[in-house]
Design an enzyme around this catalytic site. Structure first.
Site, PDB file in Angstrom:
ATOM      1  N   LYS A 126       0.655  -1.381   0.314  1.00 17.94           N
ATOM      2  CA  LYS A 126       0.002   0.067  -0.368  1.00 17.94           C
ATOM      3  C   LYS A 126       1.086   1.347   0.230  1.00 17.94           C
ATOM      4  O   LYS A 126       0.107   2.581  -0.495  1.00 17.94           O
ATOM      5  CB  LYS A 126      -0.701   0.169   1.140  1.00 17.94           C
ATOM      6  CG  LYS A 126      -1.545  -0.841   0.920  1.00 17.94           C
ATOM      7  CD  LYS A 126      -3.062  -0.355   1.906  1.00 17.94           C
ATOM      8  CE  LYS A 126      -4.417  -1.367   1.703  1.00 17.94           C
ATOM      9  NZ  LYS A 126      -5.482  -1.499   2.326  1.00 17.94           N
ATOM     10  N   LYS A 161      -6.666 -11.247  -7.477  1.00 13.88           N
ATOM     11  CA  LYS A 161      -7.890 -10.719  -6.322  1.00 13.88           C
ATOM     12  C   LYS A 161      -9.013 -10.073  -6.934  1.00 13.88           C
ATOM     13  O   LYS A 161      -8.591  -8.983  -7.256  1.00 13.88           O
ATOM     14  CB  LYS A 161      -7.048 -10.553  -5.351  1.00 13.88           C
ATOM     15  CG  LYS A 161      -8.400 -11.375  -3.985  1.00 13.88           C
ATOM     16  CD  LYS A 161      -7.397 -10.625  -2.989  1.00 13.88           C
ATOM     17  CE  LYS A 161      -8.227  -8.966  -2.444  1.00 13.88           C
ATOM     18  NZ  LYS A 161      -8.021  -8.463  -0.719  1.00 13.88           N
ATOM     19  N   LYS A 172     -12.193  -3.869  -5.254  1.00 12.02           N
ATOM     20  CA  LYS A 172     -12.985  -2.917  -5.387  1.00 12.02           C
ATOM     21  C   LYS A 172     -11.690  -1.815  -5.936  1.00 12.02           C
ATOM     22  O   LYS A 172     -12.384  -0.538  -6.785  1.00 12.02           O
ATOM     23  CB  LYS A 172     -13.830  -2.132  -4.014  1.00 12.02           C
ATOM     24  CG  LYS A 172     -12.684  -2.348  -2.774  1.00 12.02           C
ATOM     25  CD  LYS A 172     -14.239  -1.721  -1.532  1.00 12.02           C
ATOM     26  CE  LYS A 172     -12.741  -1.231  -0.562  1.00 12.02           C
ATOM     27  NZ  LYS A 172     -13.422  -2.893   0.321  1.00 12.02           N
TER      28      LYS A 172
HETATM   29  P1  ADP Z   1     -10.348  -4.919  -0.918  1.00  9.24           P
HETATM   30  O1  ADP Z   1      -9.235  -5.967  -1.613  1.00  9.24           O
HETATM   31  O2  ADP Z   1     -11.513  -5.079  -2.102  1.00  9.24           O
HETATM   32  O3  ADP Z   1      -9.909  -3.501  -0.789  1.00  9.24           O
HETATM   33  P2  ADP Z   1     -10.726  -5.087   1.655  1.00  9.24           P
HETATM   34  O4  ADP Z   1      -9.389  -5.511   1.813  1.00  9.24           O
HETATM   35  O5  ADP Z   1     -11.680  -4.506   2.648  1.00  9.24           O
HETATM   36  O6  ADP Z   1     -10.957  -5.497   0.110  1.00  9.24           O
HETATM   37  O7  ADP Z   1     -11.127  -6.306   2.516  1.00  9.24           O
HETATM   38  C1  ADP Z   1     -12.707  -7.187   3.454  1.00  9.24           C
HETATM   39  C2  ADP Z   1     -13.218  -8.484   3.427  1.00  9.24           C
HETATM   40  O8  ADP Z   1     -12.934  -8.922   2.861  1.00  9.24           O
HETATM   41  C3  ADP Z   1     -11.695  -8.952   3.919  1.00  9.24           C
HETATM   42  O9  ADP Z   1     -11.608  -9.892   4.900  1.00  9.24           O
HETATM   43  C4  ADP Z   1     -11.189 -10.207   2.595  1.00  9.24           C
HETATM   44  O10 ADP Z   1      -9.894 -10.552   3.373  1.00  9.24           O
HETATM   45  C5  ADP Z   1     -12.111 -10.386   2.608  1.00  9.24           C
HETATM   46  N1  ADP Z   1     -11.999 -10.169   0.907  1.00  9.24           N
HETATM   47  C6  ADP Z   1     -11.473  -9.077   0.035  1.00  9.24           C
HETATM   48  N2  ADP Z   1     -11.691  -9.893  -1.322  1.00  9.24           N
HETATM   49  C7  ADP Z   1     -11.626 -10.558  -1.033  1.00  9.24           C
HETATM   50  C8  ADP Z   1     -11.866 -11.743  -1.980  1.00  9.24           C
HETATM   51  N3  ADP Z   1     -11.359 -11.403  -3.974  1.00  9.24           N
HETATM   52  N4  ADP Z   1     -11.942 -13.253  -2.259  1.00  9.24           N
HETATM   53  C9  ADP Z   1     -11.910 -13.075  -1.134  1.00  9.24           C
HETATM   54  N5  ADP Z   1     -12.101 -12.517  -0.267  1.00  9.24           N
HETATM   55  C10 ADP Z   1     -11.472 -10.979  -0.028  1.00  9.24           C
END
Ligand code: ADP
Ligand code: TRP
Length: 344
Positions: free
Chosen positions: A124, A207, A210
């Site tokens: 990040k 992955k 968003k």
């Molecule tokens: P992003 O990666 O979309 O910014 P966050 O880091 O805010 O999402 O993640 C919030 C929760 O959702 C965490 O527990 C994260 O492990 C889970 N998560 C986010 N993206 C995925 C994904 N593609 N597959 C499985 N779990 C995910």
């Protein structure tokens, strides 16, 4: 570092997890987090779920309107996904002052070297670490405070958060050791299910997120039925038929991803799905997946938009959740201050 350390049986099982209100929820968030949280409520263990707004400002600080919107939308996402605010505790972090307070103490427990090793910090902050916020660097110590403020023993998270939970264990161990107490439990990450890593619909090696610039790479929880079906129709695949055994998915990340999404949405294992769809072409499987995804996700987006039209209802749920959270957190925070030697 902390391999093999067991949670002391003195601590009763308690689940804690958090999601940042940083805008937009995806199918990855749903299958990897929200749906698992909703399912885990039914195993009788007390569960606490937090919109970590203090974490969200480590990235973007100066958009108050967006933060308020995203916090409410995330709360709506939790409830629409089946997290029951009566059964579980659902609240936003900044309403419980203990998070920031214990986070500060943990800033003094954690070592610079530990934080520098965090892969999420490296990702990040990028190359320009000098310009990243101090909050972003300290982020994992605040996450440790979130978990340990409730003496939580189990932390359901996606694969990407495992390292932060391990750091939480190290902080708990060091605190207990330095003060000669057995005060904080050593929490376990819980990473299970077929969808701990939902991949992009455009690239099976990335992955679903968003923050991906392509909207076609993800299904948003706010997408309507047409958008869901069209994104699945256009999802990247390969020309072969689906295999009937797991080995047939080797080297086929896009095929694996769609099968795993189907399995997770339908509460099946990957093997069960393969035994049903093995031999089918994607032209046949994709409509099945689209139908299933629309059936499971449309009610969620409907309920989210209903709740978003009633922000007062959401705010009341968060306030009530914060009251219940403080009832658990306050005595633990007081005891921590005593252990550290703060005169009160
Ligand atoms: P992003 O990666 O979309 O910014 P966050 O880091 O805010 O999402 O993640 C919030 C929760 O959702 C965490 O527990 C994260 O492990 C889970 N998560 C986010 N993206 C995925 C994904 N593609 N597959 C499985 N779990 C995910
Ligand atoms: N760091 C987590 C993420 O980015 C969010 C989070 C903050 C969290 N505090 C937590 C997750 C405590 C589990 C437990 O997804």
């Amino acid at each position: 570092m902390t391999e093999g350390v067991q949670t002391s049986p003195a601590f009763k099982p308690r689940v804690f997890s958090g999601i940042q209100p940083s805008g937009g929820l995806t199918l990855g968030n749903y299958l990897g987090a929200l749906k698992r949280f909703a399912d885990s409520q039914n195993n009788g263990v007390e569960s606490i779920f937090c919109m970590v707004d203090l974490h969200a400002i480590t990235n973007v600080l100066n958009d108050a309107q967006a933060l308020r919107h995203n916090t409410r939308e995330l709360c709506a996402g939790f409830i629409a996904s089946g997290v029951d605010p009566e059964k579980s505790i659902l609240f936003n972090q900044s309403q419980v002052p203990g998070h920031a307070e214990l986070g500060w103490i943990f800033n003094c427990v954690a070592r610079m070297g530990w934080m520098q090793r965090m892969t999420q910090w490296k990702d990040k902050a990028g190359k320009n670490t000098q310009n990243a916020s101090l909050g972003l660097f300290a982020y994992p110590a605040l996450m440790a405070a979130d978990i340990l403020l409730y003496h939580a023993t189990h932390v359901p998270v996606g694969e990407d958060q495992k390292q932060h939970v391990e750091l939480t264990r190290d902080i708990a161990l060091k605190f207990n050791h330095d003060f000669g107490v057995d005060f904080f439990p050593i929490p376990e990450p819980v990473i299970e299910g077929t969808a701990t890593r939902v991949m992009s619909l455009r690239d099976g090696s990335k992955k679903m997120s968003k923050s991906d610039p392509s909207d076609a790479s993800r299904i948003n929880l706010t997408d309507d039925a047409d958008a869901i079906a069209s994104k699945i129709r256009k999802a990247k695949t390969d020309p072969d038929a689906l295999p009937s055994e797991a080995e047939g998915l080797e080297g086929r990340p896009e095929a694996r991803n769609l099968v795993n999404i189907y399995a997770a949405l339908n509460d099946q294992t990957q093997a069960q799905v393969l035994s049903e769809v093995g031999g089918k072409q994607f032209s046949e499987f994709k409509p099945m997946l689209a139908e299933l995804a629309v059936a499971k996700l449309s009610p969620i987006s409907g309920e989210m938009s209903r709740l978003m039209q009633n922000p007062d209802e959401i705010d009341a749920i968060l306030r009530r959740g914060a009251e219940r959270a403080r009832e658990i957190a306050d005595p633990i925070m007081k005891r921590t201050l005593d252990i550290v030697g703060m005169v009160r």
